[in-house]
Design an enzyme around this catalytic site. Structure first.
Site, PDB file in Angstrom:
ATOM      1  N   CYS A   2      29.058  49.055  36.102  1.00  0.00           N
ATOM      2  CA  CYS A   2      29.899  49.092  34.905  1.00  0.00           C
ATOM      3  C   CYS A   2      30.565  47.740  34.744  1.00  0.00           C
ATOM      4  O   CYS A   2      30.394  46.836  35.549  1.00  0.00           O
ATOM      5  CB  CYS A   2      30.947  50.179  35.096  1.00  0.00           C
ATOM      6  SG  CYS A   2      30.233  51.745  35.624  1.00  0.00           S
ATOM      7  N   ARG A  27      26.466  45.281  31.056  1.00  0.00           N
ATOM      8  CA  ARG A  27      26.525  45.874  32.392  1.00  0.00           C
ATOM      9  C   ARG A  27      26.446  47.391  32.342  1.00  0.00           C
ATOM     10  O   ARG A  27      26.301  48.045  33.381  1.00  0.00           O
ATOM     11  CB  ARG A  27      27.812  45.473  33.099  1.00  0.00           C
ATOM     12  CG  ARG A  27      28.020  43.975  33.222  1.00  0.00           C
ATOM     13  CD  ARG A  27      29.371  43.681  33.812  1.00  0.00           C
ATOM     14  NE  ARG A  27      29.402  44.158  35.173  1.00  0.00           N
ATOM     15  CZ  ARG A  27      29.026  43.414  36.216  1.00  0.00           C
ATOM     16  NH1 ARG A  27      28.593  42.185  36.012  1.00  0.00           N
ATOM     17  NH2 ARG A  27      29.048  43.904  37.435  1.00  0.00           N
ATOM     18  N   TRP A  73      28.042  52.550  33.072  1.00  0.00           N
ATOM     19  CA  TRP A  73      26.647  52.915  33.298  1.00  0.00           C
ATOM     20  C   TRP A  73      26.723  54.080  34.272  1.00  0.00           C
ATOM     21  O   TRP A  73      27.037  53.908  35.449  1.00  0.00           O
ATOM     22  CB  TRP A  73      25.860  51.765  33.927  1.00  0.00           C
ATOM     23  CG  TRP A  73      24.398  52.024  33.980  1.00  0.00           C
ATOM     24  CD1 TRP A  73      23.470  51.762  33.003  1.00  0.00           C
ATOM     25  CD2 TRP A  73      23.636  52.612  35.057  1.00  0.00           C
ATOM     26  NE1 TRP A  73      22.211  52.149  33.407  1.00  0.00           N
ATOM     27  CE2 TRP A  73      22.281  52.670  34.663  1.00  0.00           C
ATOM     28  CE3 TRP A  73      23.975  53.090  36.331  1.00  0.00           C
ATOM     29  CZ2 TRP A  73      21.274  53.194  35.485  1.00  0.00           C
ATOM     30  CZ3 TRP A  73      22.973  53.614  37.143  1.00  0.00           C
ATOM     31  CH2 TRP A  73      21.633  53.655  36.719  1.00  0.00           C
ATOM     32  N   ASN A  99      34.237  50.232  39.222  1.00  0.00           N
ATOM     33  CA  ASN A  99      32.814  49.868  39.141  1.00  0.00           C
ATOM     34  C   ASN A  99      32.238  49.958  40.548  1.00  0.00           C
ATOM     35  O   ASN A  99      32.719  49.280  41.455  1.00  0.00           O
ATOM     36  CB  ASN A  99      32.652  48.444  38.613  1.00  0.00           C
ATOM     37  CG  ASN A  99      31.195  47.970  38.749  1.00  0.00           C
ATOM     38  OD1 ASN A  99      30.279  48.774  38.787  1.00  0.00           O
ATOM     39  ND2 ASN A  99      31.015  46.661  38.889  1.00  0.00           N
ATOM     40  N   GLY A 100      31.246  50.810  40.736  1.00  0.00           N
ATOM     41  CA  GLY A 100      30.661  50.981  42.065  1.00  0.00           C
ATOM     42  C   GLY A 100      30.368  52.443  42.332  1.00  0.00           C
ATOM     43  O   GLY A 100      30.311  53.264  41.401  1.00  0.00           O
ATOM     44  N   GLU A 479       4.877  41.764  34.918  1.00  0.00           N
ATOM     45  CA  GLU A 479       6.096  41.408  34.186  1.00  0.00           C
ATOM     46  C   GLU A 479       5.992  41.840  32.729  1.00  0.00           C
ATOM     47  O   GLU A 479       6.927  42.383  32.147  1.00  0.00           O
ATOM     48  CB  GLU A 479       6.369  39.900  34.285  1.00  0.00           C
ATOM     49  CG  GLU A 479       7.518  39.379  33.449  1.00  0.00           C
ATOM     50  CD  GLU A 479       8.862  40.053  33.691  1.00  0.00           C
ATOM     51  OE1 GLU A 479       9.758  39.891  32.848  1.00  0.00           O
ATOM     52  OE2 GLU A 479       8.991  40.797  34.680  1.00  0.00           O
ATOM     53  N   LYS A 483       8.509  44.414  30.694  1.00  0.00           N
ATOM     54  CA  LYS A 483       9.193  44.058  29.442  1.00  0.00           C
ATOM     55  C   LYS A 483       8.931  45.130  28.382  1.00  0.00           C
ATOM     56  O   LYS A 483       9.831  45.613  27.704  1.00  0.00           O
ATOM     57  CB  LYS A 483       8.730  42.684  28.925  1.00  0.00           C
ATOM     58  CG  LYS A 483       9.253  41.518  29.732  1.00  0.00           C
ATOM     59  CD  LYS A 483      10.677  41.158  29.468  1.00  0.00           C
ATOM     60  CE  LYS A 483      11.675  41.710  30.482  1.00  0.00           C
ATOM     61  NZ  LYS A 483      11.535  41.403  31.853  1.00  0.00           N
ATOM     62  N   GLU A 486      10.717  48.438  29.312  1.00  0.00           N
ATOM     63  CA  GLU A 486      12.187  48.370  29.250  1.00  0.00           C
ATOM     64  C   GLU A 486      12.741  48.552  27.846  1.00  0.00           C
ATOM     65  O   GLU A 486      13.738  49.237  27.639  1.00  0.00           O
ATOM     66  CB  GLU A 486      12.659  46.985  29.721  1.00  0.00           C
ATOM     67  CG  GLU A 486      12.721  46.761  31.192  1.00  0.00           C
ATOM     68  CD  GLU A 486      13.396  45.421  31.466  1.00  0.00           C
ATOM     69  OE1 GLU A 486      14.594  45.408  31.725  1.00  0.00           O
ATOM     70  OE2 GLU A 486      12.700  44.390  31.391  1.00  0.00           O
ATOM     71  N   HIS A 502     -11.192  51.683  40.350  1.00  0.00           N
ATOM     72  CA  HIS A 502     -10.998  52.509  41.549  1.00  0.00           C
ATOM     73  C   HIS A 502     -10.086  53.702  41.279  1.00  0.00           C
ATOM     74  O   HIS A 502      -9.523  54.280  42.208  1.00  0.00           O
ATOM     75  CB  HIS A 502     -10.435  51.648  42.685  1.00  0.00           C
ATOM     76  CG  HIS A 502     -11.338  50.511  43.054  1.00  0.00           C
ATOM     77  ND1 HIS A 502     -12.557  50.686  43.677  1.00  0.00           N
ATOM     78  CD2 HIS A 502     -11.221  49.176  42.819  1.00  0.00           C
ATOM     79  CE1 HIS A 502     -13.140  49.501  43.839  1.00  0.00           C
ATOM     80  NE2 HIS A 502     -12.359  48.573  43.330  1.00  0.00           N
ATOM     81  N   LYS A 597      22.255  45.194  32.660  1.00  0.00           N
ATOM     82  CA  LYS A 597      21.768  43.859  33.012  1.00  0.00           C
ATOM     83  C   LYS A 597      21.921  43.557  34.479  1.00  0.00           C
ATOM     84  O   LYS A 597      21.046  42.963  35.119  1.00  0.00           O
ATOM     85  CB  LYS A 597      22.552  42.831  32.189  1.00  0.00           C
ATOM     86  CG  LYS A 597      22.154  41.401  32.427  1.00  0.00           C
ATOM     87  CD  LYS A 597      20.795  41.125  31.869  1.00  0.00           C
ATOM     88  CE  LYS A 597      20.300  39.715  32.061  1.00  0.00           C
ATOM     89  NZ  LYS A 597      18.913  39.553  31.705  1.00  0.00           N
TER      90      LYS A 597
END
Ligand code: AGP
Length: 602
Positions: A2, A27, A73, A99-100, A479, A483, A486, A502, A597
Site C-alpha cells: 500500500c 502502489r 492493495w 503497509n505490510g 516479457e 506485458k 498485465e 512437446h 507497482k
C-alpha cells in the site's frame, strides 16, 4: 503493498494527504482513506475505489493541520469501506495506517482482543486495537504503541494518530519502506519520496525496528531498545514534474517513448567521452574475481535477468544463474566458492528480492543492486548499487526499466570483460551500438499507429495468445506475454519455440494469435519452422524480425543491431502491442486490476 502518507504542522493537511496518495496510487488502488484533525475535531473519510473518489468524498472536510492517509492493495479482507485504512480503535482514541503484513494477527486477536468487536477483516486493525489495549493498561500512547509493536510479527510501515493530541504522530518501520520529509516547522511522512515531493525534497530515512515521535518541529528516532538515534537527511534528485504525465494519455506510453532518451542518457552515465567505463572499479574487480554470478529478481526484472545472463556470460566468461526471488528466498541453491549476487529491481523495494538479499548479507556475500530508485531499501542494503537513470516509472507495467536494466548489464559486462582482457569485450563499441538502438527505438515509436492497427487486427477480441522465440527471443517472448497479461487481461504465454510441439501446441486452434520473434541468424529458420507448425493448425502468426533475417510477409521488420542487444529493439513493438490491446479494451492501462507497482509484501 500500500501507500501511506502523513503530515503534521501544515494547515493544508487534507490537500497534502490527498495529493500524496495520488502520487502513491501505483502502489495499490483498491480503496483509500484519510484522517485529518485540527485542534477541535478529527475527520475520518474512507472509501473503496480510487483516491479521486476519496477526494470528492472529503470535499467538505476542513483542511486540518495533522493527518494520515492510505491507498490500499488488499492482502487481508476485500476492498470495502470497513477494510480500508485508516483504522480507528473501538474507543476512538487511536487511528492507524499500515503497509505490510502482520503475520501473527490471529494470535494477537485471540490473546488480547477477544472482547473487541472488530469492524473489518484486516490484519492492520488488530494493531490499532492492540495499542488501545495497552493504553487501557495505563501506558502512555507511545509506550502503548511500543508495547503493541513488541508483540507484532511481520512487515510494517505504520503511522499512528492519537485523536486527542493533534500535535504528535507516532511511526514505526519493519521491512516496509518509510521516509520522513523535512519542512519548515512541519513534517511529512510517506512510503516514498514521490508522495511528498510537492512539499519538500529533503528526507530522513527510517530503518527497520525504529519507532518515531514526530511533532511539527521535532523528529525523534528510537531504536527497538528505546535508545535515541540521530540521522543525517538526504536530498532526493527527483522533482515533481518527473512524476507528471504531461500531454500523454497514459504513463505507460510516456515511459515507452522515453526509452530512446534513457538509452542516450545511459551512454553518458556509463561511458566517458573516450568510451571508458565510469563504473566503480571496486565493483568491476570484485565481479571479475567471482566464479559465478547469481541474478535475482521478480517479474519483468527477472525477464531482464534472462537477457543479462547471455550478455554477461558472452562478455565475461563467468557462468550466470538467474533466479526468481520468491523461489530462491526459501530454496537457496548450492553456491559456488566465490559467488556474486546481482539484484535487479526497478523499485528497490520488492519484498521477495529483499528477503534474498537479507540472506545473502547474513552469508556475508557480495551483492550489487541495479535499481531505478536511489536510496531504496535494496540499494541501501547491498554492497554496491548501479542506477538505471530512467526517471520515475509510474505505470504498473514496467517498460523503460526493462530496457535500461539490460543496457546497464551490458555496460557492466563489458567493463568486467575488459578487466579480464577478453577480446570479445573489446570487440563491441557500446556507445555506437546504444546510439543506433536509441534511433531505431525513435523510428518505431514514431510508427506506433502501425502497432495500434496490428493489435486491432491481430489480437481483436482474443482471450489467449502465444509469443514464441529462441534464445534471447524466447526471453523477450516471456516479457511480451507478461506485458499483455498485465494490462489487457489476455491469457498469454511466452514460449521456447522448439518446446511447443512437446505439448502446448495442443492449445492451438483456428485463429489462435501466435507472435513469433526472430532476430537471431542461428535459429531463425528453426523458429520459422515452429511458426509453420502452429499455422498449419489454424494459428494466426504475426512475425517480428530483424532485417538481416527478415522474409516476405513478416509484419514488422526492424533494423539490425548487435546480436547481444536485440531485446532492446524487439521488445518495444511488443510493449506497444500490449498498450494498444489494453486501450482497445477500454481498460485502465496504468493501473491494471489486482496489481501494484512495488510489491512490498511476500
Ligand atoms: C512488471 O510490469 C511488473 N510491474 C512486475 O512484474 C515487476 O517487474 C516486479 O514486481 C518486480 O518489480 P521490481 O523491479 O520493482 O523489483
Amino acid at each position: 503493498m500500500c501507500g501511506i502518507v502523513g503530515v503534521i504542522g501544515n494547515n493544508r493537511a487534507k490537500d497534502i494527504l490527498l495529493t500524496g496518495l495520488e502520487k502513491l496510487e501505483y502502489r495499490g488502488y483498491d480503496s483509500a482513506g484519510i484522517m485529518v484533525a485540527d485542534d477541535s475535531q478529527a475527520y475520518l473519510v474512507k472509501t473503496p475505489g480510487r483516491v479521486s473518489e476519496l477526494r470528492a468524498l472529503a470535499n467538505d472536510v476542513p483542511e486540518g493541520h495533522i493527518g494520515i492517509g492510505h491507498t490500499r492493495w488488499a492482502t487481508h479482507g476485500v476492498p470495502n469501506t470497513e477494510n480500508a485504512h485508516p483504522h480507528q480503535s473501538t474507543s476512538g482514541k487511536f487511528c492507524l495506517v499500515h503497509n505490510g503484513v502482520i503475520e501473527n494477527y490471529l494470535d494477537l486477536k485471540n490473546d488480547y482482543l477477544t472482547d473487541i468487536a472488530l469492524k473489518g477483516d484486516t490484519d492492520s486493525e488488530i494493531v490499532v486495537e492492540l495499542v488501545d489495549y495497552f493504553y487501557r493498561q495505563g501506558k502512555t500512547p507511545f509506550e502503548a504503541f511500543k508495547a503493541a509493536l513488541d508483540k507484532v510479527e511481520g512487515s510494517y510501515a505504520i503511522a499512528l494518530m492519537d485523536v486527542e493530541d493533534s500535535n504528535t504522530l507516532y511511526l514505526a518501520k519493519n521491512k516496509s519502506p518509510l521516509l520522513i520529509g523535512l519542512g519548515d516547522d512541519c513534517h511529512y511522512v510517506g512510503s516514498d519520496a514521490m508522495a511528498m515531493i510537492n512539499e519538500t525534497n529533503e528526507f530522513v530515512e527510517i530503518k527497520d525496528g525504529e519507532r518515531i515521535i514526530l511533532t511539527p518541529s521535532e523528529l525523534t528516532i528510537f531504536d527497538r531498545e528505546s535508545n535515541k538515534l540521530t540521522r543525517e537527511s538526504f536530498v532526493a534528485d527527483i522533482d515533481a514534474t518527473d512524476t507528471e504525465k504531461g500531454l500523454y494519455p497514459h504513463y505507460m506510453l510516456k515511459e515507452i517513448d522515453e526509452q530512446p532518451s534513457v538509452m542516450r542518457k545511459l551512454i553518458s552515465e556509463y561511458l566517458t567521452e573516450d568510451g571508458l567505463s565510469t563504473i566503480d572499479e571496486n565493483i568491476i574487480s570484485h565481479m571479475a574475481s567471482s566464479d559465478r554470478i547469481y541474478i535475482v529478481g521478480c517479474g519483468t526484472s527477472w525477464h531482464a535477468g534472462l537477457v543479462g545472463k547471455k550478455i554477461i556470460e558472452e562478455l565475461t566468461n563467468i557462468p550466470v544463474e538467474v533466479h526468481l526471488a520468491s523461489e530462491m528466498g526459501y530454496d537457496m541453491p548450492i553456491l559456488s566458492e566465490k559467488p556474486f549476487f546481482i539484484f535487479l529491481t526497478q523499485s528497490g523495494e520488492t519484498a521477495d528480492s529483499r528477503q534474498v538479499l537479507v540472506k545473502v548479507n547474513e552469508l556475508n556475500l557480495p551483492s550489487l543492486t541495479i535499481t531505478n530508485v536511489k536510496g531504496s531499501t535494496l540499494s541501501r542494503e547491498a554492497t554496491y548499487t548501479l542506477l538505471l537513470h530512467a526517471g520515475p516509472e509510474i505505470a504498473v507495467a514496467s517498460t523503460k526499466a526493462y530496457t535500461s536494466q539490460i543496457a546497464v548489464m551490458a555496460y557492466l559486462a563489458q567493463s568486467i570483460g575488459l578487466k579480464k582482457g577478453l577480446e570479445k569485450a573489446s570487440s563491441i563499441d557500446l556507445a555506437h551500438e546504444m546510439a543506433i538502438i536509441a534511433s531505431i527505438m525513435d523510428s518505431m515509436i514514431s510508427e506506433k499507429e502501425l502497432i495500434a492497427d496490428l493489435s486491432e487486427s491481430f489480437l481483436g477480441t482474443t482471450r489467449n495468445a502465444f509469443f514464441i522465440g529462441r534464445g534471447l527471443d524466447y526471453a523477450v517472448s516471456m516479457e511480451a506475454a507478461l506485458k499483455l497479461k498485465e494490462i489487457s487481461y489476455i491469457q498469454a504465454e511466452g514460449f521456447a519455440a522448439g518446446e511447443l510441439k512437446h505439448g502446448t501446441i495442443a492449445l492451438i486452434e483456428e485463429g489462435t494469435p501466435v507472435i513469433s520473434i526472430i532476430t537471431d541468424e542461428k535459429t531463425a529458420s528453426h523458429t520459422r519452422g515452429n511458426a509453420k507448425e502452429v499455422e498449419s493448425r489454424g494459428a494466426n502468426v504475426l512475425t517480428i524480425s530483424l532485417e538481416n533475417v527478415a522474409q516476405e510477409g513478416d509484419q514488422l521488420v526492424l533494423l539490425p543491431v548487435h546480436e547481444l542487444l536485440t531485446p532492446l529493439v524487439s521488445v518495444v513493438p511488443l510493449q506497444l502491442l500490449a498498450y494498444y490491446a489494453s486501450l482497445q479494451r477500454g481498460l485502465d492501462v496504468d493501473k491494471p486490476r489486482n496489481l501494484a507497482k512495488s510489491v512490498t509484501v511476500e
